[in-house]
Design a protein around this motif. Structure first.
Motif, PDB file in Angstrom:
ATOM      1  N   THR A 196      11.590 -13.793 -16.357  1.00  0.00           N
ATOM      2  CA  THR A 196      12.318 -13.401 -15.156  1.00  0.00           C
ATOM      3  C   THR A 196      13.280 -12.261 -15.474  1.00  0.00           C
ATOM      4  OG1 THR A 196      12.151 -15.655 -14.306  1.00  0.00           O
ATOM      5  CG2 THR A 196      13.748 -14.231 -13.246  1.00  0.00           C
ATOM      6  N   GLY A 197      13.956 -12.360 -16.614  1.00  0.00           N
ATOM      7  CA  GLY A 197      14.871 -11.284 -17.013  1.00  0.00           C
ATOM      8  C   GLY A 197      14.151  -9.958 -17.159  1.00  0.00           C
ATOM      9  N   ALA A 198      13.011  -9.962 -17.827  1.00  0.00           N
ATOM     10  CA  ALA A 198      12.250  -8.726 -18.014  1.00  0.00           C
ATOM     11  C   ALA A 198      11.719  -8.209 -16.679  1.00  0.00           C
ATOM     12  CB  ALA A 198      11.100  -8.967 -18.986  1.00  0.00           C
ATOM     13  N   GLY A 199      11.218  -9.108 -15.846  1.00  0.00           N
ATOM     14  CA  GLY A 199      10.686  -8.697 -14.543  1.00  0.00           C
ATOM     15  C   GLY A 199      11.753  -8.128 -13.640  1.00  0.00           C
ATOM     16  N   ILE A 200      12.888  -8.804 -13.572  1.00  0.00           N
ATOM     17  CA  ILE A 200      13.994  -8.326 -12.747  1.00  0.00           C
ATOM     18  C   ILE A 200      14.447  -6.948 -13.216  1.00  0.00           C
ATOM     19  CG2 ILE A 200      16.483  -8.694 -12.388  1.00  0.00           C
ATOM     20  CD1 ILE A 200      15.779 -11.681 -11.977  1.00  0.00           C
ATOM     21  N   ALA A 201      14.600  -6.794 -14.516  1.00  0.00           N
ATOM     22  CA  ALA A 201      15.038  -5.508 -15.059  1.00  0.00           C
ATOM     23  C   ALA A 201      14.036  -4.409 -14.706  1.00  0.00           C
ATOM     24  CB  ALA A 201      15.221  -5.604 -16.569  1.00  0.00           C
ATOM     25  N   PHE A 202      12.760  -4.686 -14.864  1.00  0.00           N
ATOM     26  CA  PHE A 202      11.731  -3.691 -14.567  1.00  0.00           C
ATOM     27  C   PHE A 202      11.768  -3.278 -13.101  1.00  0.00           C
ATOM     28  CE2 PHE A 202       7.437  -2.708 -13.068  1.00  0.00           C
ATOM     29  CZ  PHE A 202       7.181  -1.571 -13.819  1.00  0.00           C
ATOM     30  N   PHE A 203      11.744  -4.248 -12.204  1.00  0.00           N
ATOM     31  CA  PHE A 203      11.678  -3.926 -10.780  1.00  0.00           C
ATOM     32  C   PHE A 203      12.942  -3.239 -10.282  1.00  0.00           C
ATOM     33  CE2 PHE A 203       8.367  -7.269 -10.953  1.00  0.00           C
ATOM     34  CZ  PHE A 203       7.303  -6.458 -10.594  1.00  0.00           C
ATOM     35  N   MET A 204      14.098  -3.677 -10.765  1.00  0.00           N
ATOM     36  CA  MET A 204      15.346  -3.005 -10.370  1.00  0.00           C
ATOM     37  C   MET A 204      15.375  -1.572 -10.892  1.00  0.00           C
ATOM     38  SD  MET A 204      17.473  -4.631  -8.363  1.00  0.00           S
ATOM     39  CE  MET A 204      19.077  -3.913  -8.682  1.00  0.00           C
ATOM     40  N   LEU A 205      14.942  -1.367 -12.138  1.00  0.00           N
ATOM     41  CA  LEU A 205      14.944  -0.021 -12.715  1.00  0.00           C
ATOM     42  C   LEU A 205      14.000   0.902 -11.942  1.00  0.00           C
ATOM     43  CD1 LEU A 205      15.790   2.017 -14.884  1.00  0.00           C
ATOM     44  CD2 LEU A 205      13.944   1.096 -16.318  1.00  0.00           C
TER      45      LEU A 205
ATOM     46  N   VAL B 246      15.220  -9.769  -6.158  1.00  0.00           N
ATOM     47  CA  VAL B 246      15.790  -9.981  -7.486  1.00  0.00           C
ATOM     48  C   VAL B 246      16.893 -11.036  -7.437  1.00  0.00           C
ATOM     49  CG1 VAL B 246      17.312  -8.824  -9.159  1.00  0.00           C
ATOM     50  CG2 VAL B 246      15.131  -7.799  -8.527  1.00  0.00           C
ATOM     51  N   VAL B 247      17.772 -10.932  -6.469  1.00  0.00           N
ATOM     52  CA  VAL B 247      18.857 -11.912  -6.337  1.00  0.00           C
ATOM     53  C   VAL B 247      18.274 -13.299  -6.071  1.00  0.00           C
ATOM     54  CG1 VAL B 247      20.824 -12.618  -4.898  1.00  0.00           C
ATOM     55  CG2 VAL B 247      20.624 -10.238  -5.674  1.00  0.00           C
ATOM     56  N   LEU B 248      17.282 -13.370  -5.201  1.00  0.00           N
ATOM     57  CA  LEU B 248      16.630 -14.651  -4.913  1.00  0.00           C
ATOM     58  C   LEU B 248      15.976 -15.224  -6.167  1.00  0.00           C
ATOM     59  CD1 LEU B 248      15.745 -16.793  -2.847  1.00  0.00           C
ATOM     60  CD2 LEU B 248      13.741 -15.338  -2.368  1.00  0.00           C
ATOM     61  N   ALA B 249      15.266 -14.380  -6.911  1.00  0.00           N
ATOM     62  CA  ALA B 249      14.611 -14.836  -8.146  1.00  0.00           C
ATOM     63  C   ALA B 249      15.627 -15.336  -9.157  1.00  0.00           C
ATOM     64  CB  ALA B 249      13.769 -13.711  -8.751  1.00  0.00           C
ATOM     65  N   ASP B 250      16.749 -14.634  -9.270  1.00  0.00           N
ATOM     66  CA  ASP B 250      17.783 -15.081 -10.202  1.00  0.00           C
ATOM     67  C   ASP B 250      18.326 -16.451  -9.813  1.00  0.00           C
ATOM     68  OD1 ASP B 250      18.305 -13.796 -12.569  1.00  0.00           O
ATOM     69  OD2 ASP B 250      19.596 -12.279 -11.689  1.00  0.00           O
ATOM     70  N   PHE B 251      18.517 -16.681  -8.526  1.00  0.00           N
ATOM     71  CA  PHE B 251      19.042 -17.983  -8.100  1.00  0.00           C
ATOM     72  C   PHE B 251      18.000 -19.090  -8.209  1.00  0.00           C
ATOM     73  CE2 PHE B 251      22.529 -15.518  -6.281  1.00  0.00           C
ATOM     74  CZ  PHE B 251      23.593 -16.309  -6.664  1.00  0.00           C
ATOM     75  N   LEU B 252      16.755 -18.792  -7.874  1.00  0.00           N
ATOM     76  CA  LEU B 252      15.729 -19.833  -7.924  1.00  0.00           C
ATOM     77  C   LEU B 252      15.256 -20.134  -9.342  1.00  0.00           C
ATOM     78  CD1 LEU B 252      13.422 -18.908  -4.900  1.00  0.00           C
ATOM     79  CD2 LEU B 252      15.059 -20.783  -5.051  1.00  0.00           C
ATOM     80  N   PHE B 253      14.927 -19.105 -10.082  1.00  0.00           N
ATOM     81  CA  PHE B 253      14.289 -19.299 -11.383  1.00  0.00           C
ATOM     82  C   PHE B 253      15.275 -19.253 -12.547  1.00  0.00           C
ATOM     83  CE2 PHE B 253      11.001 -17.371  -8.628  1.00  0.00           C
ATOM     84  CZ  PHE B 253      10.177 -18.471  -8.528  1.00  0.00           C
ATOM     85  N   THR B 254      16.016 -18.164 -12.638  1.00  0.00           N
ATOM     86  CA  THR B 254      16.917 -18.009 -13.785  1.00  0.00           C
ATOM     87  C   THR B 254      17.984 -19.092 -13.784  1.00  0.00           C
ATOM     88  OG1 THR B 254      16.529 -15.624 -13.632  1.00  0.00           O
ATOM     89  CG2 THR B 254      18.294 -16.354 -15.091  1.00  0.00           C
ATOM     90  N   ALA B 255      18.628 -19.310 -12.656  1.00  0.00           N
ATOM     91  CA  ALA B 255      19.694 -20.315 -12.605  1.00  0.00           C
ATOM     92  C   ALA B 255      19.157 -21.708 -12.935  1.00  0.00           C
ATOM     93  CB  ALA B 255      20.371 -20.309 -11.239  1.00  0.00           C
ATOM     94  N   SER B 256      17.959 -22.036 -12.454  1.00  0.00           N
ATOM     95  CA  SER B 256      17.372 -23.340 -12.772  1.00  0.00           C
ATOM     96  C   SER B 256      17.145 -23.479 -14.271  1.00  0.00           C
ATOM     97  CB  SER B 256      16.030 -23.513 -12.048  1.00  0.00           C
ATOM     98  OG  SER B 256      16.214 -23.450 -10.661  1.00  0.00           O
TER      99      SER B 256
ATOM    100  N   GLN C  13      24.127  -7.320  -9.046  1.00  0.00           N
ATOM    101  CA  GLN C  13      22.910  -7.245  -8.248  1.00  0.00           C
ATOM    102  C   GLN C  13      23.202  -7.525  -6.784  1.00  0.00           C
ATOM    103  OE1 GLN C  13      19.872  -8.691 -11.741  1.00  0.00           O
ATOM    104  NE2 GLN C  13      20.375 -10.151 -10.176  1.00  0.00           N
ATOM    105  N   MET C  14      24.048  -8.488  -6.528  1.00  0.00           N
ATOM    106  CA  MET C  14      24.410  -8.810  -5.148  1.00  0.00           C
ATOM    107  C   MET C  14      25.154  -7.644  -4.506  1.00  0.00           C
ATOM    108  SD  MET C  14      25.378 -12.805  -5.829  1.00  0.00           S
ATOM    109  CE  MET C  14      26.153 -13.083  -4.271  1.00  0.00           C
TER     110      MET C  14
END
Length: 159
Positions: free
Chosen positions: A20-29, A47-57, A103-104
């Motif tokens: 998720t970290g790599a994906g978020i970084a890629f898409f944001m960049l 990205v914010v949704l993914a961070d809350f759903l996946f990364t935070a979990s 990100q937010m």
């Protein structure tokens, strides 16, 4: 059997953090480099949704499963590679929490730019530079944690 289930949950959680970290970084960049506020707003929402759903979990799950696995395997949390992993996990969190906030903020600035049909404000670029800079130590720490979990090296400083 319980040990294997917890170990699998721990490995999946680690993979989620890294992926998720790599994906978020890629898409944001990529969105940032394209410079289109509409694209940035859409990507940043996801990205914010993914961070809350996946990364935070995964962030919540990792210490629980990791502690249980260490104790079940006869390791102390003070053993070198375990202690180093915990320290790096805290470093990662110290960089990740501000990144989520950034990100937010970037999402909100891009949404406002779209709503007003204007360019992204200077604050967006300022936040992006900090977001980008914070990603390197956080990602490096996660990679080192992966190595520590696999290699379990003796670390004389802690052992």
């Amino acid at each position: 059997m319980l040990y294997l289930l917890v170990k699998m949950a721990h490995i999946i959680g680690a993979a989620v953090l890294l992926g998720t970290g790599a994906g978020i970084a890629f898409f944001m960049l990529v969105a940032h480099l394209r410079g289109d506020p509409r694209e940035i707003a859409g990507v940043a929402r996801t990205v914010v949704l993914a961070d809350f759903l996946f990364t935070a979990s995964a962030v919540i799950l990792q210490p629980i499963t990791g502690t249980w696995l260490a104790w079940s395997s006869g390791y102390s949390l003070g053993d070198g590679w375990v202690a180093a992993s915990i320290a790096l996990y805290l470093v990662t969190g110290a960089f990740w929490l501000p990144v989520v906030w950034m990100q937010m903020q970037m999402r909100d600035l891009a949404v406002a730019a779209v709503a007003s049909n204007s360019e992204l404000p200077a604050r967006y670029n300022h936040l992006f530079r900090w977001w980008f800079a914070f990603g390197f130590p956080a990602f490096a720490a996660v990679l080192i944690i992966f190595w520590l979990m696999i290699a379990r090296p003796a670390i004389p400083f802690w052992d």
